[in-house]
Each structure stands twice: as C-alpha cells, then as structure tokens.
Design an enzyme around this catalytic site. Structure first.
Site, PDB file in Angstrom:
ATOM      1  N   HIS D  97     122.970  51.630  23.447  1.00 15.30           N
ATOM      2  CA  HIS D  97     122.422  52.842  24.051  1.00 15.30           C
ATOM      3  C   HIS D  97     121.629  52.474  25.311  1.00 15.30           C
ATOM      4  O   HIS D  97     121.049  51.396  25.394  1.00 15.30           O
ATOM      5  CB  HIS D  97     121.507  53.555  23.042  1.00 15.30           C
ATOM      6  N   GLU D 145     128.433  58.443  28.577  1.00 17.19           N
ATOM      7  CA  GLU D 145     127.283  59.218  29.001  1.00 17.19           C
ATOM      8  C   GLU D 145     126.788  58.679  30.337  1.00 17.19           C
ATOM      9  O   GLU D 145     126.114  57.652  30.372  1.00 17.19           O
ATOM     10  CB  GLU D 145     126.183  59.097  27.943  1.00 17.19           C
TER      11      GLU D 145
END
Lengths: 230, 230, 230, 230
Positions: D97, D145
């Site tokens: 992430h 993302e």
C-alpha cells in the site's frame, strides 16, 4: 537523450564502497584502456561524489552510479537526484541492489527518469520471479543474482542462467541479462559468458586481490575470449 | 582531521534537489563571495554528484552534503560513503532531515564517522525531545525544525527557540542550534538570529524567488545585521 | 493509564517470529505460572496477531509486542497501531530492535504514545552512545545489546554492563537496563543479573532447546537465585 | 491450503488505522450480515492485533490484514509473520500500500508465503507500469490506485480503468483488478463497478461518515446493483 550502446559481452567492475578517490581513479583508468583496446562495454561504478572525477578522467568506460532515486528536481533532500548524476557524467546506474533494496514504486520511477536522461539501468533481481516483474519495467540490463550466493564464491549454475535468460527475454527480448554471483576468478568470467550470460562483473574478486589491476585485465580478457569462442 | 571553524551567526543555503549543475554552481559562487566579504560561515548544500564541482570552484563556503551514511569503506553498495564525500571536498553534512529520516543507529554511526574525517554535522530534530536525544550524540549543529512548519512560511516563535536552545545547550553547551522553519524573507532571517538562534538557513525562499542571487545576498546580510545589533 | 509495575530482576522471554499459535501459547502459560510463583516480572513477546490470544490465556505475565509505530488512529495503513495493541492486551512493547530499526522520529513518537496508553517500552541500543540518546526519550527499559554479539553465544562483559548502567542511569536513574547479549544458558542469566543488569532475556537459547519449557523455568529460577544472592 | 473463493464484484471495507476494538468489531459484524445476504465477497481489514477478535466474531467476511512480510518463522523481530496472521484467522492481506510501500523483494516473497498458507493477496500499484510488474508476481487482486488521487475524492476515469484492466489481464487473465481511488459515495461504487472494475472499496467515505453503518450498507448494495445491471 541517447543512451550509450552496449557492446556484448559487457563487463561491470563494481568496487561498491570499497574504493574512492585516487585508488578508484587508477583502476578506472585501467578499465578505460581496456575499453579502448577491446570491442566490449565496460561499466565502472563509483560512489556518488566520485562520479565526476572518474568521468573527467576517462572516455571509453560507462561511468555508473551505485543507485539513483526516482525523483525529479525539487525537494528530495538527501536523495540521489538523476539529473545530478547525469550532469556529473554518469551514463548508467545500478538499481535495487540487495544492499540497497528499492520499493517497487521508487524502482519504477527511477527507470522512467533514467530513460528520459539517457542513463542505462542495471536492475537487480534475486529470483526468477523478481526478474520477470522487473522485466515489465523495461530496464536495459537485469542482474540475476541469487542473494544467497553473494560473497560465497559460488557462481550461478547453467540451469539458473538458462532459466533467467528465458524468463527475462520471454517478456522483452531486448533486455540484457547479467550474471555475477560468485565471480572471483577470470575463469568464472569465461565460464559465465560461455554459459550464455550477456555480461558479468565483479567486486571483491578484484578489490581484495593482491594485484587488482592485473585481475581486472584478466577478467576483461576472459570475457573477450569467451565471446570469441562462441 | 580538523573540522572547519564555525563563525556565528552561520547561514545555510540548502537548495535540496531543486538545483544541480551550472545553476547551482552560480549561486554557490555568489555565496563564496559573501563568505569572503563577511565574517560569517556560509554552508551550501549540493546533491552528492555536484559536491566535487562546487568544491573546486569555491574556497570560502563550507561545502555540505545533504546526507551521509554511517558506514566505513566496504560493501555498502548504493549508500553514501563518508570518505567519498570528504575526498570530493565536503566539509559538512546534513543528517536525519525530515525528507531522509535516519535510524538512530545509522545517525549515531554517521556522526562518529564524520568526527573522524573532520566533517561537520548538522543533525535535524523535529521536536525538543528529539533534539535532546540527538544532543547526546554530539553533532556540531542541531537543526530544530518542527516538521509541521516546513514549507508553510511560518517561522518558529520565541518560545520554541528558547526551549530548544536550553534543551540542547543544557546537555552540551558547545552544540550550536539552527532554526530554519519557514524562513522566506530576509526579515525572517534577521528576526530568527535576533531571537537567539546560532544560525539559520533557507531553501524555497531563495530557489523559488524571481532573483535567487539577490535573495541570497539579502539573507546573508540580514544575518550579519542581526549579529551586529546583538 | 497506569503502566504495570516492574518487579526486579525482570526476565524477557522473546521468541521473536520463531513461535506463534499453540506452541507459543503453551510456553506463555508456563511463563504465567512462573510469574505467579516468583516475585519477578516476566515479559513474553508475541507476533502482533497472537497478542490477543496470549493475553486472554494469561494473567501474570506482561504481554509484550515486538514493535509499535508512533502513530495515532488515522491513516497509517499497514503500520502497528498502539491503541490496537493495547486493546488486545499488550502492556509492553519492544522498540528499535536491531531486526526492526526505527527512525529517531518514529521511536520518539512511539514512546510518547506508549506513555499515554500505559504501555511499557523496552527500547534497544547497540552502543553506549545510542543508549544515552535513547535515555533522553525516557523509555522504561533500555536493552543494551552490542549488535555484534547477537546470536553469537557471547555475553556482555562486566565492563560493558557497568558502562551502560552508568551511562543510562546518569541521564535518568529510573530507567532500567536490560542486558541480553548471548544469553544461552541459565548460568548466563545468573551471571548477567549478578553483574548488575536490572533484567535479562532470551530467544534462541529457549526456542532452539530440546526442552524449551524446562529451559524457560531454569532461566527464570536462575534470575531469582541471582537476585537472592545480591 | 485452499484460499477463499472470490465472488465478484467484491467490496473491500478498509478502515486502515482509523478504527480498532469495539468500533471496528461492530462494523465488521454489519459487513458480515451483508456478506450473508448478498452473493458478494466482502473483505474487511483490521490492525494486526484486532484480526483475531474480528475473525472469531464473523463467518462470512474475508478477514484481511493491512500488510504482511515475506518471512518464514524465525528471527524477524517486529515483522509481520504470515503464519501468525493465518492462525489469527486472516484469509487475505494487502501488500505494498502507498502508506506502507514494500521492496520488490519483500513483496515477491510475501506473495509466495501467502500462496502457501491459502491467504489471498491484494497488491497495490500506483501506475499501469507498476501493475504490470506486480502481475508477474501473480497476486490474486491488484489495486490500481493512482497515488495522486488517494484522499482527493476523485475517482479513476474510464480510460484508466480500461488501461489497467488490459495491462493486468494481458499478463494473467485470472488476476482481479480493484479500483478504489476517491470512492466516497455509493454512486462512486456503482459507477466504478459499472465501468468494469472487478471490485472496489472505501476507507474515509465510510469511517468519516456520520453514519458509517448505513454508508457501508449503501456501498455494498450499490456494488450488487451495478453487478445486476451488467
């Protein structure tokens, strides 16, 4: 900007942080003579602050940084700025070495920045799986070095060399594959090129040798010899 | 080896990674003239690969690296070798900047290596508590910069300056304290020195100014002026 | 919130990532019986996701995390949230272990968060200089473990123990000092407490022993025995 | 071990470090009811030390860790042990992430460990180039993302969704693609699934809502609705 053309087989003299200043400059000059004498690309790495001096003193070797960050001019205090390396004369850089592992994001951005500046990239992988992931980022060279073998004096075997060659070139046939695990003698260099590596290189086999200059010469000539017998 | 002597108040021109090559060299030369003209120490930072060129072109400024690792010559591929920085002419280095935070262990070792080589250390803290911890490592200068203020244009207030001065000098009275949060005008420089900082410095207030040279001159002269009124 | 009181000498059973699940739970229960039987504090570390089960199954040991980040509830995806550890029953945490070195900034913030939650902190230093820096951050315990000795089976000598005790307690006399380098037998535990450590602990000497439960018992009893002879 | 089967479209409720303890447990229970009611896979992330409680209290959601290290039982003090997560009931994990970027090497090893344990992997990429590199590592889901959009409330547009779908599935058609940039309303969820994402998810749109439970319900139902109209 245009990148240097790589003449195969290539040889990387990577003294890491063992050498700096005059001791490094002398060996870089030896490498420069070899790169003039033989039709072979020789990369010589240097600590960041030594790149400028090495670059000014040589003309045939490919002056190579040990690392580069994927940043553009701006804040980035303490990071390794691609433009600064290029301005100092670096025309290649290692990326993601086991002693300086990069996040995937930084690695990806560094390859993009290098491409823009005309800096060749040598990205390190320590497994075939990682080599395939890196191949998608399209560096110029992938160094396939099973981490477990670094510094052991054991070279990669034929299976590993074939497997990584196929894995990398199956994704992008233009990426060159370097094999350098456990290269400690000129014979290791010969054998590794003969087994199908596009290039190889050495650190401690040269810098810890009693006569580093002679070992550098012997290794480069072994690479030439292997190329001629193919 | 002996370290440069710091003449108070000192000023740090820290262009981070905004500048490299000729643009940086020109401003370093301006700083060098100022360091000759005024009895003040001026530090100028540069990307690693630019240090050698800045050092060759100047004689009065203290050429400063943006970071340094706490390593000795050896493996350390991709890390920033103290000996290489010193050989290139760096006589000071930032450590633990908020954009390149260091582990306590690396910070501690870097200060030891710098001491051996005669390289001044400017270690960054973003709270009074951190400043006290760093003071035990005995760097030459501690930059007390509340991280929240970086780039906001707000300067540290008198309370913060007094508090950090007392905290640091209570542990080691020889450590100098630099305050540089939000310095964007010559008046900020004047006020910060007047409030008791041993030195200050600037990044974006200079590099993003329409006339960086003039702003550099103005800031250094403001520091001088503040010193003379004390 | 109030922190557990530490009864000296304390013993830390730190199985690192060697154990999890039932195997870890069984040894934690053995430690819990010992902590009931003897007037001694016993810390038992566990991987983050095991903390809750260990905490529910025990009542006398101090359940200890292997690491904690200096964050407050918010983004921090993938980081180790202090509130989550405390909710799961952890009442202590290691910080800055050589296998998970922290930036000075994160270490400083983690100690502040732990203090707020009533979580004891065991901060690791690998030199006397680092121990002094950490002492300014006021953790509850400093583990002084020369990195070179980890896993070698060599214990810290009397000089090192005295030197670190003096360095730490000279800054803050309430900080306890743990010495755990090379503890592999019950006799090592006895000797280390006898030489003046406030506490000690062990990893591989227990988890790699043929009979880990017996070794855990022997070590805790050796610590008790050393305390009684003082 | 066998991994959970993913029923498309999937929804990820990712409260990051905003929630822990009872507040998290209550929302996880709401998600569990939804996962029973609708033929859709719902992933719920939790801080490491909360995983066990969430797992014990639910039966239909896929309990998901926020991160996992690519290690095997052994030293690894302070790292996130895969076996410990699995033992606590986690059956999926995020990796890489933007708030916890991983080295390529750690990411590669974590995916291998997860595969062995039957833990699903959701690996994050912040560009199409990175998504392709990650696809070679064969995670179960890739979250595409664009880092710049995180927290801005802007969703990925149709071009970006198509481009990443093609890039990832061109390498391995079995990898699912999650799009979650800027999801803040139920309508964003509907639109993102309708545009071709295999799944989506949300953090602040739920945890910062006045009525997080209702928003969670609305979003899951929007995902169902989008699936039914396809």
């Amino acid at each position: 900007m245009s990148k240097p053309i790589i003449k195969k087989p290539f040889f990387v003299f990577n003294p890491k942080s063992y050498l700096y200043g005059n001791a490094l400059l002398e060996l870089a000059n030896v490498a420069d003579h070899l790169a003039e004498k033989y039709p072979i690309s020789i990369f010589v790495t240097a600590p960041f602050a030594d790149l400028s001096a090495i670059s000014k003193s040589t003309s045939k070797i490919i002056v190579t940084a040990q690392h580069m960050d994927g940043i553009e001019p701006g804040r980035g205090m303490g990071q390794v700025l691609p433009e600064s390396l290029h301005y100092a004369g670096a025309r290649a850089t290692f990326l993601n070495h086991a002693e300086h592992p990069m996040t995937l994001s930084n690695l990806s951005k560094a390859i993009i920045q290098a491409q823009k500046l005309g800096v060749l990239t040598i990205a390190c992988a320590d497994s075939t799986q990682e080599a395939k992931a890196i191949a998608e980022l399209k560096p110029d060279i992938i160094l396939c070095e099973p981490t477990d073998l670094i510094g052991t004096g054991k070279t990669s075997d034929e299976n590993y060399i074939n497997e990584t060659n196929e894995a990398v070139k199956g994704i992008d046939s233009e990426i060159l594959v370097m094999q350098a695990a456990g290269i400690s003698t000129a014979n290791d260099v010969f054998r590794t090129i003969e087994l199908g590596a596009d290039g190889t290189g050495c650190t401690s086999g040269i810098v810890k040798n009693q006569d580093p200059k002679q070992m550098l010469i012997d290794m480069v000539e072994a690479a030439m010899h292997a190329a001629n017998t193919q």
